[in-house]
Scaffold this motif. Structure first.
Motif, mmCIF file in Angstrom:
data_model
loop_
_atom_site.group_PDB
_atom_site.id
_atom_site.type_symbol
_atom_site.label_atom_id
_atom_site.label_comp_id
_atom_site.label_asym_id
_atom_site.label_seq_id
_atom_site.Cartn_x
_atom_site.Cartn_y
_atom_site.Cartn_z
ATOM 1 N N ARG A 1 0.834 -1.206 0.000
ATOM 2 C CA ARG A 1 0.000 0.000 0.000
ATOM 3 C C ARG A 1 0.869 1.257 0.000
ATOM 4 O O ARG A 1 0.613 2.206 -0.752
ATOM 5 N N GLU A 46 1.231 3.975 -2.915
ATOM 6 C CA GLU A 46 0.952 5.365 -2.566
ATOM 7 C C GLU A 46 2.040 6.280 -3.116
ATOM 8 O O GLU A 46 1.776 7.395 -3.564
ATOM 9 N N LYS A 69 -0.584 11.921 -8.698
ATOM 10 C CA LYS A 69 -1.798 11.814 -7.899
ATOM 11 C C LYS A 69 -2.842 12.795 -8.421
ATOM 12 O O LYS A 69 -2.542 13.952 -8.668
ATOM 13 N N ASN A 99 -10.051 5.499 -12.680
ATOM 14 C CA ASN A 99 -10.984 5.700 -11.570
ATOM 15 C C ASN A 99 -12.401 5.950 -12.067
ATOM 16 O O ASN A 99 -13.373 5.487 -11.474
ATOM 17 N N SER A 151 -4.956 3.730 -7.429
ATOM 18 C CA SER A 151 -4.225 3.409 -6.206
ATOM 19 C C SER A 151 -3.924 1.919 -6.072
ATOM 20 O O SER A 151 -3.252 1.514 -5.129
ATOM 21 N N THR A 152 -4.399 1.100 -7.003
ATOM 22 C CA THR A 152 -4.118 -0.343 -6.940
ATOM 23 C C THR A 152 -3.379 -0.838 -8.178
ATOM 24 O O THR A 152 -3.344 -2.041 -8.436
#
Length: 704
Positions: free
Chosen positions: A310, A314, A334, A342, A356-357
């Motif tokens: 994670r 990030e 980001k 998304n 984020s994955t």
């Protein structure tokens, strides 16, 4: 006569063009890459306050006097021009553009000192000092003379730039952003790359460790796709063990072009037959690692990796774009969703990743310079070449989502086919165990009867669930059909409003004003108002069916109440009904989904509105009150009205599906409201004639 440039042009093309100092520094680092450097070091001195300095040094080819004069000192011209110009040592395609990025970085300080040692002239270095204040006292840029000093040196070839007396602060946030940009600039996916810029100083080691940790082997899927020089695509998808699980031809990927490209940009459908190549494209490699960040996706021995993965994602997650060997911002930063990952996930989160994955890269060499970077160096101009690159990547992600969805469907169907035989086998095994280990007849018979009773209760539960499943499938069908009709009717209403507007304008033009005002003005105003209300009603199904509302999260109940009241506003205005919110001062958060809370509120409000349509119900001053109360454990939500209360049904009957006293009602609203309350772990009750005279519903829900 000839053109002259005011010194203010330096600000326009410099710090105003690229205001962020970290982006300007990256532009100087790219110059080192173009100079065939293998080492580029950046040092920051006292930059947390105004007046600090930056030192950038490399071991590149350096510059001789001719290169300085004809290239480095010429603003708007790059010594690297030439579509296929490669560096002499490492054969790199140069990434420099017109020298504007270099100027932007240099302008962040009031003084610049350049020291360069050309490889072509060993033991010689040239030093140039630039004081930007000198340009403030002249009429044109050309009036300031810059003369290099020459001296002997024992140092090897390379260039050092010192930017002094900074006009901006470079604090911790900017340092972290710069550190991330430097680490990602030269592609951290490659282990043998010949260029690694380094930031020397504090605040860098943590993010460097995060970037370099690398957990590629823990990805659930690895996608490897390519677009060749003729515009044809291929893709392969591998599982965690490296086994090939799916392959895509050009047709498999390209078949998504109509549904994405046409919808996004209204392009000509004829250009996008599923067999045709991506025209005006560049060769592209696309690699993507997709992670499933839940404990069930990892073996017990590997679950300790999850927090580290994670943190790693990030720091470096997202899909980055590499052009001629170096990363181009802002793709993969980001908040940047250039491949709409998304956005697509909101439609179907079950099989789609988020930014984020995933971690990935799109690599374009672009030897013919078809991709054109914007003047501020942030991203590419959206010409046809870039749009085709973008759409190829998006189409490939659609293919992956389709494959994963099909896989899920197959598994679900397999489970459905196998469940009954498995249940039968499990029941037989239990009966065999009972008869084998309980030898006395009476205890054996009692145990078998108890098991059969339990089995009968489970069968009854399954029957109830099947009935409810059919009910909610019918509701889902009604909802999706209503959404389609709403979308189409919304378009028709737009046309109607437009035609009424034209007719209104013509009548004002050709009819005397007194006659228009007396006979027509009020009618046209009413029609437009009613059309607006109907248009608002058409948005309801689409609003309620949004996918993201069904995800489980923290829900602030007052926010949902306000949104629902806004949704009903057009109808309430036309029906002389008001909704008042009597709320507690504090926020009230519960754990659940927005969709469930909306289902409760909308069905209770709709129930009140229907009550006002009953015979003898009030016509004026219709009121609905929503009141919130709370203690340390629970939220109480009261919905009450001043209609006639519950008539014609008992309190128990109102919760039954199909039971209604409303002529056009379905009898499903209160059933859905009650089920939603239960799903949230709460309770619901009703007073037939409450505080306002009409029905009063009391919902109790647990606080988060």
């Amino acid at each position: 006569m000839h053109f002259k440039f005011s010194p203010s042009i330096l600000s326009r093309l410099g710090e105003e063009l690229i205001p962020n100092p970290d982006q300007g520094i990256l532009e100087l680092v790219k110059n080192s890459y173009d100079a065939d450097a293998t080492v580029c070091e950046i040092e920051l001195f006292n930059t947390e306050e105004i007046g600090g300095s930056i030192v950038i040094s490399d071991n590149g080819m350096g510059m001789d006097l001719e290169t300085l004069q004809s290239g480095w000192f010429v603003i708007g011209k790059s010594e690297k021009e030439g579509a296929s110009d490669r560096t002499p040592v490492h054969n790199r395609l140069r990434v420099g553009s017109k020298g504007l990025g270099r100027l932007a970085a240099l302008r962040h300080g009031s003084h610049v000192e350049l020291t360069t040692r050309p490889k072509s002239k060993p033991n010689i270095e040239y030093i140039v000092s630039v004081c930007w204040n000198d340009f403030d006292t002249v009429d044109s840029v050309e009036d300031v003379s810059l003369s290099p000093n020459i001296r002997q040196t024992e140092l090897g070839h390379g260039t050092t730039i010192i930017i002094s007396n900074l006009k901006v602060k470079i604090g911790k946030l900017e340092i972290n952003r710069l550190a991330r940009g430097l680490l990602l600039l030269a592609d951290p996916f490659e282990t043998n790359i010949s260029f690694r810029p380094r930031l020397i100083g504090t605040g860098f080691t943590d993010i460097e460790r995060q970037v370099n940790e690398q957990f590629f082997d823990d990805a659930e899927f690895f996608l490897k796709a390519s677009l060749d020089e003729n515009g044809y695509a291929l893709a392969n998808l591998f599982d965690r063990k490296g086994a090939l699980v799916a392959s895509a031809s050009h047709y498999d990927i390209s078949k998504h072009r109509k549904q994405i490209d046409i919808a996004e940009r209204a392009l000509d459908e004829e250009k996008f037959s599923t067999d045709s190549p991506y025209l005006k494209s560049v060769p592209v490699d696309f690699e993507l690692w997709i992670f499933q960040l839940n404990p069930q996706s990892f073996s017990p021995l590997d679950r300790h990796h999850l927090p580290k993965i994670r943190h790693w994602l990030e720091a470096v997650g997202g899909v980055h774009l590499y052009h001629r060997g170096l990363r181009v911002a802002p793709y993969g930063d980001k908040g940047d969703d250039w491949l709409k990952i998304n956005f697509s996930r909101s439609r179907n989160p079950q099989v789609r990743p988020s930014n984020s994955t995933v971690i990935g890269r799109v690599i374009a060499e672009d030897s013919n310079s078809q991709l054109l970077q914007k003047t501020d160096r942030l991203g590419f101009l959206e010409n046809e070449t870039f749009l085709n690159l973008q759409q190829f990547a998006m189409n490939t992600l659609e293919w992956v989502a389709d494959f994963r969805l099909q896989t899920v469907e197959v598994k679900q169907e397999q489970v459905k086919r196998e469940i009954k035989p498995k249940i039968a086998e499990a029941k037989k095994n239990i009966e065999d165990i009972i008869t084998t280990y309980i030898l006395e007849p009476k205890p054996q018979e009692e145990t078998l009867l108890a098991f059969k009773g339990y089995d009968n209760i489970r069968e009854e539960e399954v029957d109830i669930l099947n009935v409810e499943l059919q009910l909610y499938r019918s509701l889902a069908t009604a909802g999706t059909t209503a959404a389609i009709f709403a979308h189409e009717s919304g378009r028709e209403i737009n046309t109607l409003k437009g035609q009424v507007g034209i007719l209104n304008a013509k009548m004002q033009k050709y009819i005397e004003n007194e006659i228009y005002v007396k006979y027509f003005a009020k009618t046209f105003t009413t029609i437009q108002k009613l059309a607006g209300s109907v248009q608002s009603f058409a948005k309801y199904p689409i609003y309620l069916l949004k996918k993201e509302k069904r995800s489980r999260r923290s829900v602030e109940i007052h926010q949902v109440i306000n949104d629902v009241i806004s949704l009903f506003d057009p109808f309430l205005e036309s029906s002389n009904t008001t909704i008042e919110l009597d709320r507690v001062d504090s926020e009230l958060n519960l754990r659940g989904s927005t969709a469930l809370v909306e289902a409760i509120l909308i069905n209770l409000i709709t129930n009140s509105i229907n009550a006002f349509n009953e015979k003898n119900a009030p016509i004026q001053n219709r009121k609905i009150v929503i009141r919130t109360e709370s203690n340390e454990e629970f939220i109480w939500l009261r919905v009450m009205d001043n209609a006639l209360g519950i008539q014609g049904l008992t309190i128990d009957e109102i919760w039954l599906a199909g039971k209604t006293t409303t002529r056009s009602g379905t009898g499903l609203g209160l059933k859905i409201a009650k089920d939603s309350v239960i799903d949230l772990g709460g309770q619901i009750s009703v007073i037939a004639n409450g505080q306002l005279g009409g029905a009063e519903f009391i919902v109790q829900l647990p606080l988060k």
